[in-house]
Design a protein around this motif. Sequence first.
Motif, short mmCIF file in Angstrom:
data_model
loop_
_atom_site.label_atom_id
_atom_site.label_comp_id
_atom_site.label_asym_id
_atom_site.label_seq_id
_atom_site.Cartn_x
_atom_site.Cartn_y
_atom_site.Cartn_z
N ASP A 1 22.36 -5.22 88.41
CA ASP A 1 23.18 -6.12 89.23
C ASP A 1 22.84 -7.58 88.94
O ASP A 1 23.74 -8.42 88.81
N ARG A 2 21.55 -7.88 88.87
CA ARG A 2 21.12 -9.25 88.60
C ARG A 2 21.62 -9.71 87.23
O ARG A 2 22.04 -10.86 87.07
N LYS A 3 21.59 -8.81 86.27
CA LYS A 3 22.09 -9.14 84.93
C LYS A 3 23.58 -9.42 84.98
O LYS A 3 24.06 -10.39 84.40
N ALA A 4 24.33 -8.59 85.71
CA ALA A 4 25.77 -8.79 85.84
C ALA A 4 26.08 -10.10 86.56
O ALA A 4 27.01 -10.81 86.18
N LEU A 5 25.28 -10.43 87.57
CA LEU A 5 25.46 -11.71 88.27
C LEU A 5 25.18 -12.87 87.33
O LEU A 5 25.91 -13.86 87.31
N ALA A 6 24.12 -12.75 86.53
CA ALA A 6 23.77 -13.80 85.58
C ALA A 6 24.91 -14.01 84.57
O ALA A 6 25.22 -15.15 84.21
N GLU A 7 25.54 -12.93 84.17
CA GLU A 7 26.67 -13.02 83.24
C GLU A 7 27.85 -13.75 83.87
O GLU A 7 28.69 -14.30 83.16
N GLN A 8 27.89 -13.76 85.21
CA GLN A 8 28.96 -14.47 85.92
C GLN A 8 28.51 -15.85 86.40
O GLN A 8 29.16 -16.48 87.22
N GLY A 9 27.35 -16.29 85.90
CA GLY A 9 26.89 -17.64 86.18
C GLY A 9 25.96 -17.79 87.37
O GLY A 9 25.70 -18.90 87.82
N VAL A 10 25.46 -16.67 87.90
CA VAL A 10 24.54 -16.72 89.05
C VAL A 10 23.13 -16.41 88.54
O VAL A 10 22.82 -15.26 88.24
N PRO A 11 22.28 -17.42 88.42
CA PRO A 11 20.93 -17.18 87.89
C PRO A 11 20.06 -16.37 88.84
O PRO A 11 20.27 -16.37 90.06
N SER A 12 19.10 -15.71 88.28
CA SER A 12 18.18 -14.89 89.07
C SER A 12 17.45 -15.71 90.12
O SER A 12 17.16 -15.23 91.22
N SER A 13 17.17 -16.96 89.80
CA SER A 13 16.48 -17.83 90.75
C SER A 13 17.32 -18.04 92.01
O SER A 13 16.80 -18.13 93.12
N ARG A 14 18.63 -18.10 91.85
CA ARG A 14 19.52 -18.26 93.00
C ARG A 14 19.50 -16.99 93.87
O ARG A 14 19.47 -17.06 95.09
N VAL A 15 19.48 -15.85 93.22
CA VAL A 15 19.40 -14.58 93.96
C VAL A 15 18.11 -14.54 94.77
O VAL A 15 18.09 -14.11 95.92
N SER A 16 17.02 -15.02 94.19
CA SER A 16 15.75 -15.08 94.91
C SER A 16 15.86 -15.97 96.14
O SER A 16 15.30 -15.66 97.20
N GLU A 17 16.59 -17.07 96.02
CA GLU A 17 16.79 -17.96 97.17
C GLU A 17 17.61 -17.27 98.26
O GLU A 17 17.37 -17.49 99.44
N TRP A 18 18.54 -16.43 97.87
CA TRP A 18 19.30 -15.67 98.87
C TRP A 18 18.37 -14.72 99.61
O TRP A 18 18.43 -14.60 100.82
N LYS A 19 17.51 -14.05 98.84
CA LYS A 19 16.60 -13.07 99.45
C LYS A 19 15.65 -13.71 100.46
O LYS A 19 15.31 -13.10 101.46
#
Length: 85
Positions: free
Chosen positions: A13-31
């Motif tokens: 999922d994180r890889k797919a998000l990154a492919e859509q321009g959402v970096p893993s660091s942003r996902v960490s901020e959501w968490k």
Amino acid sequence: MYAELIENLTAEDRKALAEQGVPSSRVSEWKTGFRVPTRPQALALATVKGVDYMELEKELVMIEATEEAKKKPAMASLLERIRIL
């Protein structure tokens, strides 16, 4: 729904998000609750997880309003009236 989506993100999922321009660091901020997704990021999240974007959007709006209500009494009053309806 939002909390469950974020908690259950897989590496794929994180890889797919990154492919859509959402970096893993942003996902960490959501968490951590530091940020919520922007509208384009929310759309990417809904797409990756296969959920209804509008349902996710409604939840994100309520999260943002709740945070704002902590700082602004007028918003707290408005939010209370919305929850009664």
